[in-house]
Enzyme design. Structure first.
Site, mmCIF file in Angstrom:
data_model
loop_
_atom_site.group_PDB
_atom_site.id
_atom_site.type_symbol
_atom_site.label_atom_id
_atom_site.label_comp_id
_atom_site.label_asym_id
_atom_site.label_seq_id
_atom_site.Cartn_x
_atom_site.Cartn_y
_atom_site.Cartn_z
ATOM 1 N N HIS A 165 54.219 46.769 30.842
ATOM 2 C CA HIS A 165 53.245 45.769 30.436
ATOM 3 C C HIS A 165 51.823 46.254 30.680
ATOM 4 O O HIS A 165 51.601 47.347 31.205
ATOM 5 C CB HIS A 165 53.500 44.444 31.164
ATOM 6 C CG HIS A 165 53.475 44.580 32.656
ATOM 7 N ND1 HIS A 165 52.317 44.573 33.377
ATOM 8 C CD2 HIS A 165 54.470 44.752 33.552
ATOM 9 C CE1 HIS A 165 52.592 44.729 34.652
ATOM 10 N NE2 HIS A 165 53.895 44.840 34.790
ATOM 11 N N HIS A 185 50.371 48.172 33.646
ATOM 12 C CA HIS A 185 50.559 49.606 33.868
ATOM 13 C C HIS A 185 49.667 50.464 32.975
ATOM 14 O O HIS A 185 49.711 51.681 33.039
ATOM 15 C CB HIS A 185 52.018 49.996 33.634
ATOM 16 C CG HIS A 185 52.898 49.700 34.805
ATOM 17 N ND1 HIS A 185 52.955 50.518 35.905
ATOM 18 C CD2 HIS A 185 53.730 48.670 35.060
ATOM 19 C CE1 HIS A 185 53.790 50.007 36.790
ATOM 20 N NE2 HIS A 185 54.276 48.884 36.304
ATOM 21 N N LYS A 221 62.116 46.893 33.685
ATOM 22 C CA LYS A 221 61.018 45.917 33.660
ATOM 23 C C LYS A 221 60.117 46.264 32.474
ATOM 24 O O LYS A 221 60.041 47.424 32.080
ATOM 25 C CB LYS A 221 60.191 46.027 34.947
ATOM 26 C CG LYS A 221 60.903 45.565 36.198
ATOM 27 C CD LYS A 221 60.497 44.133 36.542
ATOM 28 C CE LYS A 221 61.196 43.632 37.791
ATOM 29 N NZ LYS A 221 60.721 44.322 39.001
HETATM 30 N N1 ARG Z 1 56.382 51.048 40.809
HETATM 31 C C1 ARG Z 1 55.259 50.523 41.526
HETATM 32 C C2 ARG Z 1 54.735 49.262 40.845
HETATM 33 O O1 ARG Z 1 54.960 49.075 39.683
HETATM 34 C C3 ARG Z 1 54.124 51.502 41.607
HETATM 35 C C4 ARG Z 1 54.425 52.735 42.394
HETATM 36 C C5 ARG Z 1 53.196 53.491 42.766
HETATM 37 N N2 ARG Z 1 53.444 54.703 43.470
HETATM 38 C C6 ARG Z 1 53.824 54.785 44.720
HETATM 39 N N3 ARG Z 1 54.077 55.966 45.214
HETATM 40 N N4 ARG Z 1 53.928 53.728 45.488
HETATM 41 O O2 ARG Z 1 54.079 48.477 41.490
#
Ligand code: ARG
Length: 561
Positions: free
Chosen positions: A127, A130, A124
């Site tokens: 962007h 993040h 992905k």
């Molecule tokens: N990958 C997830 C996202 O982009 C965020 C993960 C955050 N960390 C976790 N332990 N849930 O939304």
């Protein structure tokens, strides 16, 4: 020097301990009230007296001290004014002798904090969504280190889910290795978008995708090798951005890592009678104020929350953390509340040590970036734009820089980081290049510039080999700078305590502004040796603290700009 303690020791009130007195002393808000004040209300009550009377009595009993210029009673307050020169000496000696360790503390000694941040998704786009959790998490990581914690930075990669089955189908149909090599994630995103369009017309594709995901789950060699290639290519790209942002991790254990670690957690929840069947799916009911937490779908698939639970157990076991922070947008509030609650119901007392460090959304000012990629704003593009704009600015401002590209990178990236760390994290914000790159505004470049200016002063002025004359830094402007320098350790601690790096970024702007006023008011180069020495000590202290503060935020300090 701990002035609260020193001052408390000058105060004598019968029957009241010095500690109690110290706890009441506060820095004065208004200069007219000196440097510190002691409000006497509480103490008067304990001593059975009238506060104003007590204040007078206290002042009458205060003896003579080098560090104290005067103590006055003003109604129910005792106001203390410190001796400016001895204060200056204390602060400057303290800051300069500690050097880069100034502001370090040991409140975290022996404690471990895990920080989950950035946590990008494989295949992905990296962007702008993040950006904040990446730089915020990395700042908290460094701040906790500074406060003495043992820190574990974790990138909980989004590398699991049915979307990878879709991507494999898309890849098999339209994937172009050369393009993937050249354009990386952007190429993967294109075929993924195409998959969705095609699958609407041809639902068989979805079945194929499911089958491929099943193959990943079952460890099929071909499926894994394709998937691992996506992962590698995404990570290579992401690493480049992390490098620019000065962000590092101790662990990249992503969602897929927990594939074989979920069953024991599900078993535990079943054993406790918490995991119940709901039309073939498995859920934990959380009471009236929250929807149940879905942990296994009716087709047997596990979920994001299932993996977060498994990850929490794993982290507790592996790192035995005292705190585990999740730096994730506030959109995921419910998700975290739900699975934290599951742990609570399961009697895992350490659920109390988990914190969702929620933050708002960053968007770009309208029209400031045209993307060829539809409405996704790639972080890379944002950084490049900021750097090219800062390159233009320094071309005008300082044409003779030997390394303009390097400096433009430091300023551009620094402006973006500082810009998004300048507000309370929970607020949504609109990022503006012109605001973030304003060298005179409340910005990263302004702080970087002040730091570079201190550096060049230190280079230009000779540093005399005599004793400093602190009367050179006893004026009002210097006093403001000294007070700020003095407060740096407290600023760090409150940033750690509240998980708010903005306390630090604001402080850096305040210090830069105070320094600007001092610089205008006090000549440095042409002052007599002993005075110049004291002033240069102040310059050195300011430069050190600015550079240290910037580095805690992940921002570099250009030597010249
Ligand atoms: N990958 C997830 C996202 O982009 C965020 C993960 C955050 N960390 C976790 N332990 N849930 O939304």
């Amino acid at each position: 020097m701990d002035y609260k303690k020193l001052l408390a020791d000058t105060v004598i009130i019968e029957g009241i301990e010095s500690e109690e007195i110290m706890s009441q002393i506060v820095p004065s808000r208004d200069k007219a009230h000196g440097d510190y004040s002691l409000p006497c209300f509480r103490l008067a009550k304990a001593a059975g007296k009238n506060p104003a009377e007590l204040a007078k009595e206290v002042v009458g009993r205060i003896g003579c001290y080098n560090f104290l210029e005067k103590a006055e009673a003003a109604g129910p307050f005792v106001n203390f004014t410190l001796n400016k020169q001895s204060y200056a000496k204390d602060v400057l000696e303290k800051v300069l002798s500690a050097g880069e360790y100034y502001g370090n503390s040991d409140i975290g000694r022996g404690k471990t904090v895990c920080i989950d941040y950035s946590s990008v998704n494989i295949a992905k786009p990296f962007h702008i969504g993040h950006l904040l959790n990446t730089v915020l998490g990395a700042a908290l990581y460094r701040l906790h280190k500074k406060a003495g914690y043992n820190t574990v930075g974790i990138n909980h990669l989004g590398d699991w889910g049915t979307q990878f089955g879709k991507l494999i189908v898309a890849y098999k149909l339209w994937g172009d290795d050369k393009d993937i090599e050249k354009r990386g994630v952007r190429s993967l995103v294109d075929i993924y978008v195409k998959f969705h369009k095609e699958a609407e017309k041809n639902p068989v594709l979805d079945d194929e995708a499911r089958a491929w995901f099943k193959k990943i789950e079952d460890g099929d060699e071909e499926a894994l090798s394709i998937f691992n290639r996506f992962k590698k290519s995404t990570l290579e790209e992401v690493e480049k951005i992390y490098k620019r942002l000065n962000v590092t991790f101790d662990s990249y254990a992503g969602e897929s890592f927990y594939n074989d670690k979920m069953q024991p957690v599900l078993d535990l929840l079943t054993q406790k009678g918490l995991l119940v069947d709901d039309n073939g799916a498995k859920i934990v009911r959380l009471g009236d104020d929250m929807p149940p937490c879905l942990l296994v779908r009716s087709d047997g698939a596990t979920l994001y929350a299932t993996r977060d639970l498994a990850a929490a157990f794993y982290r507790k076991k592996t790192y035995n953390f005292d705190k585990c922070l999740y730096v994730v947008a506030s959109q995921q509030n419910l998700h975290f509340r739900q699975w934290f609650k599951v742990l609570e119901l399961a009697g895992e007392e350490w659920y109390k040590d988990l914190y969702h460090v929620a933050h708002g959304m960053v968007s770009l000012e309208e029209g400031s970036l045209s993307t060829r990629s539809g409405n996704v704003v790639y972080l890379d593009d944002v950084l490049n734009m900021a750097v090219s704009k800062s390159r233009e600015i320094i071309k005008e401002k300082s044409e003779d820089l030997p390394n303009p590209d390097e400096v433009a990178e430091q300023i551009g990236v620094g402006a973006v980081i500082f810009g998004v760390l300048y507000n309370n994290r929970i607020k949504d914000m609109t990022f503006s290049y012109s605001r973030a790159l304003n060298f005179d505004g409340e910005t990263g470049p302004y702080v970087q510039y002040t730091q570079a200016r201190c550096r060049s002063l230190l280079e230009k002025c000779s540093y005399p080999d005599c004793d400093p004359d602190y009367s050179g830094v006893a004026g009002e402007e210097a006093g403001e700078v000294l007070k700020l320098l003095d407060s740096y350790p407290d600023v760090i601690l409150s940033a750690v305590e509240k998980y708010e790096p903005c306390y630090l970024s604001r402080f850096l702007v305040d210090l830069s502004q105070a320094f600007g006023k001092f610089y205008l008011a006090c000549n440095i180069a042409k002052s007599p040796d002993a005075v110049r020495k004291a002033r240069l000590m102040l310059v050195k202290a300011v430069r050190g603290v600015l550079a240290d503060g910037l580095s805690l935020l992940g921002i570099q300090s250009p030597e010249k700009m």
